[in-house]
Design an enzyme around this catalytic site. Structure first.
Site, PDB file in Angstrom:
ATOM      1  CB  SER A   1      -9.416  11.414 -29.992  1.00 56.63           C
ATOM      2  OG  SER A   1      -8.235  11.535 -30.751  1.00 56.63           O
TER       3      SER A   1
ATOM      4  CG  ASP B   1      -2.936   8.666 -25.727  1.00 55.96           C
ATOM      5  OD1 ASP B   1      -2.434   8.381 -26.838  1.00 55.96           O
ATOM      6  OD2 ASP B   1      -3.987   9.319 -25.600  1.00 55.96           O
TER       7      ASP B   1
ATOM      8  CG  HIS C   1      -5.856   7.792 -28.312  1.00 54.71           C
ATOM      9  ND1 HIS C   1      -5.647   9.024 -27.728  1.00 54.71           N
ATOM     10  CD2 HIS C   1      -6.683   8.014 -29.366  1.00 54.71           C
ATOM     11  CE1 HIS C   1      -6.303   9.950 -28.422  1.00 54.71           C
ATOM     12  NE2 HIS C   1      -6.931   9.351 -29.411  1.00 54.71           N
TER      13      HIS C   1
END
Length: 491
Positions: free
Chosen positions: A96, A212, A243
Protein backbone atom coordinates in the site's frame (compact mmCIF):
# COMPACT_ATOMS: atom_id res chain seq x y z
CA UNK A 1 -18.42 23.90 2.86
CA UNK A 2 -15.01 23.90 4.59
CA UNK A 3 -13.58 20.49 5.41
CA UNK A 4 -13.06 19.81 9.14
CA UNK A 5 -9.75 18.31 10.25
CA UNK A 6 -9.82 17.26 13.92
CA UNK A 7 -6.43 17.38 15.66
CA UNK A 8 -5.09 13.96 16.53
CA UNK A 9 -2.68 13.69 19.48
CA UNK A 10 0.20 11.30 19.12
CA UNK A 11 0.58 8.59 21.76
CA UNK A 12 3.89 6.93 22.55
CA UNK A 13 7.40 8.18 21.89
CA UNK A 14 8.58 5.89 19.11
CA UNK A 15 6.91 4.51 15.98
CA UNK A 16 5.90 0.86 16.09
CA UNK A 17 7.45 -0.93 13.13
CA UNK A 18 6.52 -4.45 12.13
CA UNK A 19 9.18 -7.12 12.58
CA UNK A 20 7.78 -9.37 9.85
CA UNK A 21 10.46 -8.42 7.31
CA UNK A 22 13.18 -8.97 9.90
CA UNK A 23 11.86 -12.46 10.68
CA UNK A 24 11.73 -13.48 7.02
CA UNK A 25 14.76 -11.79 5.48
CA UNK A 26 17.57 -11.60 8.05
CA UNK A 27 17.73 -15.40 8.21
CA UNK A 28 18.12 -15.39 4.41
CA UNK A 29 21.22 -13.23 4.56
CA UNK A 30 19.70 -9.77 4.05
CA UNK A 31 19.98 -6.70 6.27
CA UNK A 32 16.68 -4.92 6.99
CA UNK A 33 16.48 -1.14 7.33
CA UNK A 34 13.29 0.72 8.30
CA UNK A 35 13.16 4.40 7.37
CA UNK A 36 10.25 6.75 8.01
CA UNK A 37 8.76 8.89 5.27
CA UNK A 38 8.69 12.69 5.88
CA UNK A 39 6.32 13.71 8.64
CA UNK A 40 5.90 10.17 9.99
CA UNK A 41 7.55 8.32 12.85
CA UNK A 42 10.69 10.17 13.94
CA UNK A 43 11.23 11.72 10.52
CA UNK A 44 11.06 15.48 10.27
CA UNK A 45 9.32 17.48 7.57
CA UNK A 46 5.80 16.95 6.32
CA UNK A 47 3.94 14.34 4.32
CA UNK A 48 2.83 15.61 0.92
CA UNK A 49 1.04 12.45 -0.29
CA UNK A 50 3.11 11.90 -3.41
CA UNK A 51 5.10 15.13 -3.48
CA UNK A 52 8.78 15.18 -4.48
CA UNK A 53 10.03 15.09 -0.87
CA UNK A 54 8.57 11.59 -0.52
CA UNK A 55 10.83 10.48 -3.40
CA UNK A 56 13.95 12.34 -2.27
CA UNK A 57 13.77 11.09 1.34
CA UNK A 58 14.24 7.37 0.53
CA UNK A 59 16.80 8.39 -2.09
CA UNK A 60 18.92 10.01 0.66
CA UNK A 61 18.70 6.85 2.77
CA UNK A 62 19.69 4.66 -0.20
CA UNK A 63 22.64 6.93 -0.94
CA UNK A 64 23.78 6.56 2.67
CA UNK A 65 23.46 2.78 2.42
CA UNK A 66 25.50 2.96 -0.80
CA UNK A 67 28.42 4.77 0.83
CA UNK A 68 27.59 8.47 0.54
CA UNK A 69 28.83 10.57 3.45
CA UNK A 70 25.41 11.98 4.34
CA UNK A 71 24.52 10.15 7.58
CA UNK A 72 24.47 11.67 11.07
CA UNK A 73 23.77 10.24 14.51
CA UNK A 74 21.24 13.00 15.28
CA UNK A 75 19.09 15.29 13.08
CA UNK A 76 20.84 18.50 14.18
CA UNK A 77 24.33 17.30 15.13
CA UNK A 78 27.64 17.05 13.26
CA UNK A 79 28.68 13.52 14.25
CA UNK A 80 28.69 11.38 11.11
CA UNK A 81 27.89 7.70 10.88
CA UNK A 82 28.70 5.32 8.03
CA UNK A 83 26.72 2.29 6.93
CA UNK A 84 29.92 0.18 6.93
CA UNK A 85 27.85 -3.00 7.13
CA UNK A 86 26.02 -2.38 3.82
CA UNK A 87 27.10 -3.78 0.46
CA UNK A 88 25.60 -0.74 -1.27
CA UNK A 89 23.05 -2.82 -3.16
CA UNK A 90 19.58 -1.92 -1.91
CA UNK A 91 16.12 -3.39 -2.47
CA UNK A 92 12.76 -2.09 -1.25
CA UNK A 93 9.41 -3.70 -0.60
CA UNK A 94 6.18 -2.84 1.20
CA UNK A 95 2.41 -2.84 0.84
CA UNK A 96 0.00 0.00 0.00
CA UNK A 97 1.62 3.34 0.99
CA UNK A 98 4.73 1.36 1.92
CA UNK A 99 4.58 -0.12 -1.58
CA UNK A 100 4.27 3.36 -3.10
CA UNK A 101 7.54 4.55 -1.52
CA UNK A 102 9.72 2.03 -3.44
CA UNK A 103 8.11 3.32 -6.65
CA UNK A 104 8.80 6.90 -5.54
CA UNK A 105 12.45 6.08 -4.79
CA UNK A 106 12.89 4.29 -8.13
CA UNK A 107 11.72 7.36 -10.08
CA UNK A 108 14.77 9.26 -8.79
CA UNK A 109 17.11 6.85 -10.63
CA UNK A 110 19.27 6.53 -7.50
CA UNK A 111 22.16 4.19 -8.32
CA UNK A 112 22.10 2.01 -5.20
CA UNK A 113 18.49 0.90 -5.63
CA UNK A 114 18.86 -2.35 -7.57
CA UNK A 115 15.42 -3.98 -7.21
CA UNK A 116 11.98 -3.27 -5.78
CA UNK A 117 8.89 -5.36 -5.01
CA UNK A 118 5.95 -2.97 -4.55
CA UNK A 119 2.74 -4.60 -3.31
CA UNK A 120 -0.54 -2.81 -4.16
CA UNK A 121 1.22 0.53 -4.66
CA UNK A 122 -0.57 3.81 -5.32
CA UNK A 123 1.15 5.10 -8.45
CA UNK A 124 -1.11 8.10 -9.11
CA UNK A 125 -3.07 9.95 -6.44
CA UNK A 126 -5.36 11.24 -9.18
CA UNK A 127 -6.22 7.66 -10.12
CA UNK A 128 -6.76 6.92 -6.44
CA UNK A 129 -9.32 9.69 -5.92
CA UNK A 130 -10.65 10.22 -9.47
CA UNK A 131 -11.65 8.18 -12.52
CA UNK A 132 -11.68 9.74 -15.97
CA UNK A 133 -12.59 13.14 -14.55
CA UNK A 134 -15.06 11.77 -11.99
CA UNK A 135 -14.67 12.29 -8.24
CA UNK A 136 -14.50 8.65 -7.15
CA UNK A 137 -13.35 7.53 -3.71
CA UNK A 138 -11.48 4.29 -3.02
CA UNK A 139 -13.95 1.57 -2.05
CA UNK A 140 -15.02 1.82 1.57
CA UNK A 141 -13.73 5.37 2.05
CA UNK A 142 -16.67 7.46 0.89
CA UNK A 143 -15.85 11.18 0.80
CA UNK A 144 -12.13 10.72 1.45
CA UNK A 145 -9.69 12.86 -0.51
CA UNK A 146 -5.97 13.55 -0.52
CA UNK A 147 -6.19 15.93 2.48
CA UNK A 148 -7.81 13.20 4.59
CA UNK A 149 -5.00 10.79 3.72
CA UNK A 150 -2.51 13.52 4.72
CA UNK A 151 -4.15 13.68 8.17
CA UNK A 152 -4.10 9.90 8.45
CA UNK A 153 -0.37 9.48 7.83
CA UNK A 154 0.89 12.69 9.51
CA UNK A 155 2.30 11.10 12.66
CA UNK A 156 5.56 13.03 13.00
CA UNK A 157 6.70 15.78 15.36
CA UNK A 158 3.74 17.68 16.79
CA UNK A 159 5.65 20.95 17.10
CA UNK A 160 5.92 21.08 13.29
CA UNK A 161 2.27 20.20 12.60
CA UNK A 162 0.79 23.70 12.46
CA UNK A 163 3.21 24.89 9.78
CA UNK A 164 2.84 21.71 7.73
CA UNK A 165 -0.96 21.77 7.97
CA UNK A 166 -1.10 25.39 6.86
CA UNK A 167 1.43 25.01 4.03
CA UNK A 168 0.61 21.59 2.61
CA UNK A 169 -2.89 20.50 3.59
CA UNK A 170 -4.65 23.88 3.83
CA UNK A 171 -2.47 25.48 1.16
CA UNK A 172 -1.16 23.33 -1.67
CA UNK A 173 -3.76 20.58 -1.32
CA UNK A 174 -6.79 22.81 -0.78
CA UNK A 175 -5.81 24.82 -3.85
CA UNK A 176 -4.82 21.93 -6.11
CA UNK A 177 -7.06 18.93 -5.49
CA UNK A 178 -10.11 20.54 -7.14
CA UNK A 179 -12.90 18.58 -5.52
CA UNK A 180 -15.41 20.61 -7.54
CA UNK A 181 -14.66 19.32 -11.05
CA UNK A 182 -12.39 16.27 -10.65
CA UNK A 183 -10.21 17.46 -13.54
CA UNK A 184 -6.55 16.44 -13.88
CA UNK A 185 -4.19 19.37 -13.27
CA UNK A 186 -0.57 20.18 -12.35
CA UNK A 187 -1.20 19.30 -8.69
CA UNK A 188 -2.21 15.76 -9.66
CA UNK A 189 0.44 15.50 -12.40
CA UNK A 190 3.08 16.09 -9.70
CA UNK A 191 1.67 13.13 -7.78
CA UNK A 192 1.66 10.72 -10.72
CA UNK A 193 4.74 8.49 -10.82
CA UNK A 194 4.12 7.56 -14.43
CA UNK A 195 5.26 11.09 -15.27
CA UNK A 196 8.60 10.44 -13.56
CA UNK A 197 9.77 7.03 -14.82
CA UNK A 198 12.49 8.33 -17.16
CA UNK A 199 15.39 7.98 -14.63
CA UNK A 200 14.16 4.53 -13.41
CA UNK A 201 16.87 1.82 -13.17
CA UNK A 202 15.62 -0.67 -10.55
CA UNK A 203 14.47 -4.17 -11.53
CA UNK A 204 10.73 -4.37 -10.85
CA UNK A 205 8.62 -7.23 -9.49
CA UNK A 206 5.11 -5.80 -9.16
CA UNK A 207 2.30 -7.34 -7.11
CA UNK A 208 -1.43 -6.55 -6.99
CA UNK A 209 -4.90 -8.04 -6.59
CA UNK A 210 -7.44 -7.91 -9.43
CA UNK A 211 -10.18 -7.35 -6.85
CA UNK A 212 -8.43 -4.55 -5.00
CA UNK A 213 -11.11 -1.84 -5.01
CA UNK A 214 -9.05 0.37 -2.71
CA UNK A 215 -5.83 0.83 -4.70
CA UNK A 216 -7.15 -0.49 -7.99
CA UNK A 217 -5.21 -2.88 -10.26
CA UNK A 218 -4.49 -0.14 -12.84
CA UNK A 219 -1.94 1.34 -10.43
CA UNK A 220 0.50 -1.53 -10.89
CA UNK A 221 -0.35 -2.17 -14.53
CA UNK A 222 0.56 1.33 -15.74
CA UNK A 223 3.99 1.36 -14.08
CA UNK A 224 4.77 -2.24 -15.04
CA UNK A 225 4.12 -1.50 -18.72
CA UNK A 226 6.21 1.69 -18.60
CA UNK A 227 9.19 -0.01 -16.94
CA UNK A 228 8.90 -3.02 -19.26
CA UNK A 229 8.94 -0.65 -22.26
CA UNK A 230 12.24 0.81 -21.02
CA UNK A 231 13.87 -2.63 -21.30
CA UNK A 232 14.43 -2.89 -17.55
CA UNK A 233 13.87 -6.34 -15.96
CA UNK A 234 10.20 -6.39 -14.96
CA UNK A 235 7.66 -8.99 -13.84
CA UNK A 236 4.10 -8.72 -12.60
CA UNK A 237 2.23 -10.96 -10.17
CA UNK A 238 -1.54 -10.63 -9.94
CA UNK A 239 -3.81 -12.57 -7.59
CA UNK A 240 -7.61 -12.71 -7.49
CA UNK A 241 -7.99 -11.17 -4.03
CA UNK A 242 -8.28 -7.69 -2.59
CA UNK A 243 -5.88 -5.10 -1.18
CA UNK A 244 -2.37 -6.34 -0.42
CA UNK A 245 -0.94 -9.78 -0.99
CA UNK A 246 2.77 -10.13 -1.84
CA UNK A 247 4.19 -12.59 -4.38
CA UNK A 248 5.18 -16.02 -3.05
CA UNK A 249 8.21 -15.71 -0.78
CA UNK A 250 10.35 -17.90 -3.03
CA UNK A 251 9.66 -15.58 -5.98
CA UNK A 252 10.60 -12.51 -3.90
CA UNK A 253 13.73 -14.21 -2.56
CA UNK A 254 14.95 -15.15 -6.02
CA UNK A 255 14.32 -11.58 -7.27
CA UNK A 256 16.30 -9.96 -4.48
CA UNK A 257 18.99 -12.66 -4.64
CA UNK A 258 19.51 -11.98 -8.35
CA UNK A 259 19.74 -8.20 -8.14
CA UNK A 260 21.16 -7.56 -4.64
CA UNK A 261 23.63 -10.46 -4.40
CA UNK A 262 24.27 -10.66 -8.15
CA UNK A 263 23.67 -14.41 -8.25
CA UNK A 264 22.80 -15.58 -11.78
CA UNK A 265 19.66 -17.58 -11.03
CA UNK A 266 17.94 -16.87 -14.37
CA UNK A 267 14.88 -14.98 -13.09
CA UNK A 268 15.16 -12.43 -15.88
CA UNK A 269 14.78 -15.22 -18.49
CA UNK A 270 11.61 -16.65 -16.95
CA UNK A 271 8.00 -15.67 -17.85
CA UNK A 272 7.07 -12.07 -17.14
CA UNK A 273 3.59 -12.59 -15.69
CA UNK A 274 2.30 -14.79 -12.89
CA UNK A 275 -1.48 -14.93 -12.45
CA UNK A 276 -3.20 -16.75 -9.60
CA UNK A 277 -6.06 -18.61 -11.21
CA UNK A 278 -9.53 -18.81 -9.71
CA UNK A 279 -9.77 -21.18 -6.72
CA UNK A 280 -5.95 -21.45 -6.48
CA UNK A 281 -3.85 -20.34 -3.50
CA UNK A 282 -1.78 -17.18 -3.87
CA UNK A 283 1.33 -19.32 -3.49
CA UNK A 284 0.51 -21.20 -6.70
CA UNK A 285 0.35 -18.73 -9.62
CA UNK A 286 0.28 -19.76 -13.28
CA UNK A 287 3.10 -18.43 -15.47
CA UNK A 288 2.31 -16.55 -18.70
CA UNK A 289 4.58 -14.95 -21.28
CA UNK A 290 3.32 -11.48 -20.29
CA UNK A 291 0.35 -9.51 -19.07
CA UNK A 292 -2.01 -8.94 -20.77
CA UNK A 293 -1.91 -12.46 -22.14
CA UNK A 294 -0.28 -12.19 -25.61
CA UNK A 295 -2.99 -14.53 -26.98
CA UNK A 296 -5.74 -12.04 -26.07
CA UNK A 297 -7.24 -9.88 -28.81
CA UNK A 298 -10.04 -7.36 -28.68
CA UNK A 299 -13.56 -8.52 -29.48
CA UNK A 300 -16.24 -5.88 -30.03
CA UNK A 301 -19.79 -6.25 -28.75
CA UNK A 302 -22.85 -4.23 -29.76
CA UNK A 303 -25.91 -3.64 -27.60
CA UNK A 304 -29.31 -5.13 -28.32
CA UNK A 305 -32.45 -3.45 -26.91
CA UNK A 306 -34.06 -4.42 -23.61
CA UNK A 307 -31.67 -2.93 -21.04
CA UNK A 308 -34.24 -2.05 -18.33
CA UNK A 309 -34.90 -5.79 -18.04
CA UNK A 310 -32.17 -7.62 -19.98
CA UNK A 311 -30.82 -6.53 -23.35
CA UNK A 312 -28.24 -8.47 -25.34
CA UNK A 313 -24.53 -8.30 -26.14
CA UNK A 314 -24.11 -9.03 -29.84
CA UNK A 315 -21.00 -9.73 -31.90
CA UNK A 316 -22.53 -8.29 -35.06
CA UNK A 317 -23.98 -4.81 -35.41
CA UNK A 318 -27.80 -4.82 -35.32
CA UNK A 319 -30.04 -2.65 -37.45
CA UNK A 320 -30.82 0.84 -36.14
CA UNK A 321 -32.38 0.80 -32.65
CA UNK A 322 -34.05 3.35 -30.40
CA UNK A 323 -32.33 4.79 -27.31
CA UNK A 324 -32.77 3.43 -23.77
CA UNK A 325 -32.97 5.38 -20.53
CA UNK A 326 -32.14 4.99 -16.84
CA UNK A 327 -32.90 7.18 -13.83
CA UNK A 328 -30.20 7.73 -11.20
CA UNK A 329 -30.93 6.53 -7.66
CA UNK A 330 -27.96 5.89 -5.38
CA UNK A 331 -30.13 4.07 -2.84
CA UNK A 332 -29.71 1.00 -5.07
CA UNK A 333 -26.25 -0.60 -4.96
CA UNK A 334 -24.50 -1.97 -8.02
CA UNK A 335 -25.13 -5.51 -6.82
CA UNK A 336 -28.83 -4.72 -6.27
CA UNK A 337 -29.06 -3.46 -9.84
CA UNK A 338 -27.18 -6.43 -11.30
CA UNK A 339 -29.50 -8.90 -9.55
CA UNK A 340 -32.76 -7.11 -10.38
CA UNK A 341 -34.93 -8.75 -13.05
CA UNK A 342 -36.02 -5.29 -14.10
CA UNK A 343 -35.09 -1.78 -12.98
CA UNK A 344 -35.61 1.81 -14.11
CA UNK A 345 -32.25 2.68 -12.53
CA UNK A 346 -29.91 0.67 -14.72
CA UNK A 347 -29.44 -0.87 -18.14
CA UNK A 348 -28.17 -4.44 -18.45
CA UNK A 349 -26.94 -6.22 -21.59
CA UNK A 350 -25.89 -9.87 -21.49
CA UNK A 351 -24.14 -12.39 -23.71
CA UNK A 352 -25.58 -15.77 -24.61
CA UNK A 353 -24.96 -18.48 -22.02
CA UNK A 354 -21.34 -19.64 -22.36
CA UNK A 355 -21.05 -23.23 -23.56
CA UNK A 356 -17.31 -23.10 -22.84
CA UNK A 357 -15.22 -21.01 -20.49
CA UNK A 358 -14.02 -17.62 -21.77
CA UNK A 359 -10.67 -16.22 -20.65
CA UNK A 360 -10.45 -12.42 -20.43
CA UNK A 361 -7.01 -10.80 -20.04
CA UNK A 362 -6.25 -7.09 -20.18
CA UNK A 363 -8.33 -3.94 -20.49
CA UNK A 364 -12.03 -3.92 -21.35
CA UNK A 365 -13.22 -0.66 -22.92
CA UNK A 366 -16.61 0.97 -23.28
CA UNK A 367 -17.44 3.50 -25.97
CA UNK A 368 -20.81 5.05 -25.20
CA UNK A 369 -23.03 7.69 -26.74
CA UNK A 370 -25.07 9.26 -23.96
CA UNK A 371 -27.19 12.23 -22.99
CA UNK A 372 -27.97 13.56 -19.51
CA UNK A 373 -31.00 15.45 -18.26
CA UNK A 374 -28.71 17.56 -16.06
CA UNK A 375 -25.46 19.50 -16.72
CA UNK A 376 -23.55 16.90 -14.65
CA UNK A 377 -23.96 13.20 -13.88
CA UNK A 378 -22.03 10.26 -12.48
CA UNK A 379 -21.46 7.41 -14.93
CA UNK A 380 -20.66 3.89 -13.73
CA UNK A 381 -20.08 0.59 -15.53
CA UNK A 382 -19.68 -2.91 -14.13
CA UNK A 383 -18.84 -6.03 -16.08
CA UNK A 384 -20.54 -8.92 -14.28
CA UNK A 385 -20.92 -12.70 -14.50
CA UNK A 386 -24.55 -13.80 -14.34
CA UNK A 387 -26.58 -15.34 -12.87
CA UNK A 388 -25.46 -13.58 -9.69
CA UNK A 389 -24.13 -16.13 -7.19
CA UNK A 390 -24.84 -15.90 -3.48
CA UNK A 391 -24.20 -18.08 -0.47
CA UNK A 392 -21.34 -19.50 1.56
CA UNK A 393 -17.98 -19.44 -0.19
CA UNK A 394 -19.04 -17.03 -2.95
CA UNK A 395 -16.49 -14.28 -3.53
CA UNK A 396 -16.94 -10.85 -5.08
CA UNK A 397 -14.87 -11.93 -8.10
CA UNK A 398 -17.43 -14.68 -8.81
CA UNK A 399 -19.89 -11.94 -9.74
CA UNK A 400 -17.98 -8.75 -10.53
CA UNK A 401 -15.48 -9.15 -13.36
CA UNK A 402 -14.30 -5.54 -13.45
CA UNK A 403 -15.58 -1.97 -13.11
CA UNK A 404 -15.06 1.56 -14.39
CA UNK A 405 -16.29 5.11 -13.83
CA UNK A 406 -16.19 8.40 -15.74
CA UNK A 407 -17.47 11.96 -15.74
CA UNK A 408 -19.40 12.64 -18.97
CA UNK A 409 -18.31 16.29 -18.63
CA UNK A 410 -14.78 15.07 -19.41
CA UNK A 411 -15.77 13.40 -22.69
CA UNK A 412 -13.03 15.34 -24.51
CA UNK A 413 -10.27 15.32 -21.92
CA UNK A 414 -9.67 14.64 -18.21
CA UNK A 415 -7.92 18.02 -17.93
CA UNK A 416 -11.02 20.09 -18.71
CA UNK A 417 -14.61 19.16 -18.12
CA UNK A 418 -17.45 21.25 -19.51
CA UNK A 419 -21.10 21.26 -18.33
CA UNK A 420 -23.37 19.08 -20.43
CA UNK A 421 -26.22 20.49 -22.47
CA UNK A 422 -29.25 18.55 -21.20
CA UNK A 423 -30.56 16.22 -23.88
CA UNK A 424 -27.49 16.53 -26.11
CA UNK A 425 -25.60 13.32 -26.94
CA UNK A 426 -21.87 13.01 -26.23
CA UNK A 427 -19.34 10.31 -27.11
CA UNK A 428 -17.46 8.99 -24.07
CA UNK A 429 -14.78 6.30 -24.15
CA UNK A 430 -12.77 4.82 -21.27
CA UNK A 431 -11.10 1.64 -20.02
CA UNK A 432 -12.35 -0.51 -17.18
CA UNK A 433 -9.91 -1.79 -14.57
CA UNK A 434 -7.37 -4.43 -15.75
CA UNK A 435 -8.40 -8.03 -15.18
CA UNK A 436 -7.47 -11.61 -15.94
CA UNK A 437 -10.35 -13.95 -15.29
CA UNK A 438 -11.77 -17.17 -16.68
CA UNK A 439 -15.56 -16.92 -16.89
CA UNK A 440 -16.88 -20.48 -16.54
CA UNK A 441 -19.31 -22.27 -18.84
CA UNK A 442 -22.92 -21.76 -17.82
CA UNK A 443 -22.43 -18.06 -17.05
CA UNK A 444 -23.35 -14.99 -19.08
CA UNK A 445 -21.17 -11.89 -19.35
CA UNK A 446 -23.21 -8.82 -18.48
CA UNK A 447 -22.61 -5.11 -19.07
CA UNK A 448 -24.25 -3.12 -16.27
CA UNK A 449 -24.66 0.62 -16.95
CA UNK A 450 -25.86 2.97 -14.22
CA UNK A 451 -25.17 6.43 -12.83
CA UNK A 452 -24.21 6.83 -9.15
CA UNK A 453 -22.31 3.95 -7.57
CA UNK A 454 -23.03 4.07 -3.84
CA UNK A 455 -19.73 2.35 -3.00
CA UNK A 456 -17.51 4.72 -4.98
CA UNK A 457 -19.12 7.97 -6.18
CA UNK A 458 -20.77 11.03 -4.72
CA UNK A 459 -24.45 10.65 -3.78
CA UNK A 460 -26.50 13.22 -5.71
CA UNK A 461 -30.23 13.71 -5.36
CA UNK A 462 -32.08 10.99 -7.28
CA UNK A 463 -33.72 11.63 -10.62
CA UNK A 464 -31.03 12.50 -13.15
CA UNK A 465 -31.83 10.66 -16.36
CA UNK A 466 -29.17 9.20 -18.64
CA UNK A 467 -30.13 8.15 -22.16
CA UNK A 468 -27.95 5.65 -24.06
CA UNK A 469 -27.89 5.63 -27.85
CA UNK A 470 -27.55 1.91 -28.54
CA UNK A 471 -26.43 2.57 -32.13
CA UNK A 472 -23.40 4.51 -30.87
CA UNK A 473 -22.36 2.28 -27.97
CA UNK A 474 -19.94 -0.69 -27.97
CA UNK A 475 -18.10 -2.84 -25.45
CA UNK A 476 -14.65 -4.23 -26.28
CA UNK A 477 -13.37 -7.25 -24.34
CA UNK A 478 -9.82 -8.72 -24.41
CA UNK A 479 -10.54 -12.39 -25.12
CA UNK A 480 -7.79 -15.00 -25.07
CA UNK A 481 -8.11 -16.69 -28.44
CA UNK A 482 -10.03 -13.70 -29.83
CA UNK A 483 -13.20 -13.91 -31.88
CA UNK A 484 -12.84 -17.60 -32.72
CA UNK A 485 -12.61 -18.59 -29.03
CA UNK A 486 -15.60 -16.43 -28.16
CA UNK A 487 -17.76 -17.71 -31.02
CA UNK A 488 -16.93 -21.27 -30.04
CA UNK A 489 -18.13 -20.49 -26.51
CA UNK A 490 -21.42 -18.83 -27.43
CA UNK A 491 -22.57 -20.62 -30.58
Amino acid sequence: MARIHPTVKRTGTRPIISNSLIREWVRRGFIIVHSSSPGTGLSQGSPTVGGINESLAPKAVIEWLSGKDNGYTTPDGNEKVKAFWSTGSVGMTGTSYNGTLPVAAATTGVEGLKAIIPVAPNTSYYNYYRSNGLIRNPGGYLGEDVDVLYDYIHSGAEDKRAYADKTIRDGEMAKGMDRATGDYNSFWAGRDYLNAVKPWKAALLMSHGFNDWNVMPEHSYRIYKAVEAKGIPAKIYYHQGGHGGPPPLQMMNRWFTRYLFGIENGVEKEPKAYIVREKEANTNPTAYADYPNPAATDVKFYLGAGGPSQGTLLTSKPVAQSSEKLSDDVSFSGSDLAKAEKSAHRLLYVSPVLKEAVHLSGLAQISVKLASSKPAANFSVWLVALPWSEGTGVKLMDNVITRGWADPQNYKSITKGTPLTPGKFYDLKFNLQPDDQIIPAGKQIGLLIFSSDREFTLWPKAGTEITIDLNGTTLTLPVVGGTSALEKAIK
